[in-house]
Write a protein that holds these residues in place. Structure first.
Motif, PDB file in Angstrom:
ATOM      1  N   UNK A 234     -18.281   0.661 -24.920  1.00  0.00           N
ATOM      2  CA  UNK A 234     -19.051  -0.520 -24.521  1.00  0.00           C
ATOM      3  C   UNK A 234     -18.745  -1.678 -25.467  1.00  0.00           C
TER       4      UNK A 234
ATOM      5  N   UNK B 156     -23.884   1.174 -17.853  1.00  0.00           N
ATOM      6  CA  UNK B 156     -24.185   0.006 -18.663  1.00  0.00           C
ATOM      7  C   UNK B 156     -25.651   0.065 -19.088  1.00  0.00           C
ATOM      8  N   UNK B 157     -25.905  -0.383 -20.310  1.00  0.00           N
ATOM      9  CA  UNK B 157     -27.280  -0.394 -20.794  1.00  0.00           C
ATOM     10  C   UNK B 157     -27.808  -1.822 -20.822  1.00  0.00           C
TER      11      UNK B 157
ATOM     12  N   UNK C 251     -33.585   1.944 -30.105  1.00  0.00           N
ATOM     13  CA  UNK C 251     -32.610   1.722 -31.160  1.00  0.00           C
ATOM     14  C   UNK C 251     -33.272   1.003 -32.323  1.00  0.00           C
TER      15      UNK C 251
ATOM     16  N   UNK D  72     -35.035  -2.133 -30.738  1.00  0.00           N
ATOM     17  CA  UNK D  72     -34.639  -2.509 -29.382  1.00  0.00           C
ATOM     18  C   UNK D  72     -34.871  -1.340 -28.437  1.00  0.00           C
TER      19      UNK D  72
ATOM     20  N   UNK E 290     -34.077   4.114 -23.899  1.00  0.00           N
ATOM     21  CA  UNK E 290     -33.633   4.356 -25.274  1.00  0.00           C
ATOM     22  C   UNK E 290     -34.450   3.517 -26.258  1.00  0.00           C
TER      23      UNK E 290
ATOM     24  N   UNK F  76     -22.376   3.002 -32.727  1.00  0.00           N
ATOM     25  CA  UNK F  76     -22.053   1.584 -32.804  1.00  0.00           C
ATOM     26  C   UNK F  76     -21.147   1.251 -33.973  1.00  0.00           C
TER      27      UNK F  76
ATOM     28  N   UNK G 105     -35.687  -7.609 -25.539  1.00  0.00           N
ATOM     29  CA  UNK G 105     -35.489  -8.709 -26.495  1.00  0.00           C
ATOM     30  C   UNK G 105     -35.665  -8.294 -27.953  1.00  0.00           C
TER      31      UNK G 105
ATOM     32  N   UNK H 162     -26.807  -1.137 -35.564  1.00  0.00           N
ATOM     33  CA  UNK H 162     -27.639  -0.490 -34.553  1.00  0.00           C
ATOM     34  C   UNK H 162     -27.487   1.020 -34.619  1.00  0.00           C
TER      35      UNK H 162
ATOM     36  N   UNK I  30     -18.340  -2.010 -19.905  1.00  0.00           N
ATOM     37  CA  UNK I  30     -18.262  -0.590 -20.173  1.00  0.00           C
ATOM     38  C   UNK I  30     -16.951  -0.129 -19.571  1.00  0.00           C
TER      39      UNK I  30
ATOM     40  N   UNK J 284     -32.271  -1.581 -35.524  1.00  0.00           N
ATOM     41  CA  UNK J 284     -31.246  -2.436 -36.114  1.00  0.00           C
ATOM     42  C   UNK J 284     -31.718  -2.833 -37.496  1.00  0.00           C
TER      43      UNK J 284
ATOM     44  N   UNK K 238     -30.727  -4.239 -22.446  1.00  0.00           N
ATOM     45  CA  UNK K 238     -31.550  -4.263 -23.641  1.00  0.00           C
ATOM     46  C   UNK K 238     -32.764  -5.172 -23.486  1.00  0.00           C
TER      47      UNK K 238
ATOM     48  N   UNK L  34     -29.490  -8.876 -26.974  1.00  0.00           N
ATOM     49  CA  UNK L  34     -28.249  -8.112 -26.804  1.00  0.00           C
ATOM     50  C   UNK L  34     -27.930  -8.022 -25.315  1.00  0.00           C
TER      51      UNK L  34
END
Lengths: 109, 117
Positions: A33, B105-106, B35, B90, B33, A99, B110, B43, A48, B37, B108, A43
């Motif tokens: 990605x 595709x993910x 995450x 996130x 998910x 990442x 804000x 991340x 992808x 940061x 996210x 973000x």
């Protein structure tokens, strides 16, 4: 050593320049990605991909699975492209993303 | 209209307190998910749920507990907050998980900036 390495860490360009950001990874993957993090923090997923090349507007992403390498290209760069670009890989058989540390791009007018 | 929303956007609290961050997605996605940061903008996955079932549980302190009441919501509860918990959290969602689908595709949220004093 991180499983995902990006280069360069920081990149400054003049408006109109062609930009390349590189991503190398050390594990077998099912997908890679490219993400964009705006200065405000949000973000956005850009691409992808698991093989070949994808294009969206001025952005092009390529991947070479054998060489474990991907590139993100920006043609005719613009100050609004200034952001952090993050590469993330999904190791084969895994649900999670790993990442890179991101590349901070600044495009000056 | 918002696809993935998080509340609150900012959270400032004292050490030792318990706090929750909420996440909701209106995309009809099956997988969500959390995450973290850190201050260096790195991340890292914390948790993932697929159809309310926990599928990823990374090595995080057990002070962190995710809860998914339904597939549109994934909340994060943090007990006994510590200084090192200060970060941006996130939430994200995707149409499916990776193993069954090859990955999606993910999208996210804000982010929630947590500051522990």
């Amino acid at each position: 050593k991180n499983e995902v390495e990006q280069s360069p860490q920081n990149l400054t360009a003049q408006e109109g320049e062609f930009i390349t950001i590189n991503c190398s990874y050390s594990v077998g993957i099912s997908a890679l990605h490219w993400l964009q993090q705006h200065p405000g923090g949000g973000i956005v997923s850009l691409f992808m991909l698991s093989s070949g090349k994808k294009k969206h507007g001025r952005l092009i992403a390529t991947i070479n699975i054998q060489e474990k390498h991907s590139s993100l290209h920006i043609t005719a760069s613009h100050p609004r492209d200034s952001a952090v670009y993050i590469c993330a890989v999904r190791p084969g058989g895994s649900e999670k993303l790993v990442f890179g540390k991101g590349t901070k791009l600044t495009v000056n007018p | 209209d918002t696809a993935v929303s998080q509340t609150p956007k900012y959270l400032v609290t004292q050490m030792g307190n318990d706090k929750s961050i909420k996440c909701e997605q209106n995309l009809g996605h099956d997988t969500m998910y959390w995450y973290k940061q850190d201050s260096k903008k790195f991340l890292k996955i914390m948790f993932s749920y697929n159809n309310k079932e926990l599928i990823i549980n990374e090595t995080v302190p057990n002070r962190f507990s995710p809860k998914s009441p339904d597939k549109a919501h994934l909340n994060l509860h943090i007990n006994s907050l510590e200084l090192g918990d200060s970060a941006v959290y996130f939430c994200a969602s995707s149409l499916g998980g990776a193993v069954t689908s090859g990955g999606y595709e993910q999208f996210f949220g804000p982010g929630t900036r947590l500051t522990v004093l």
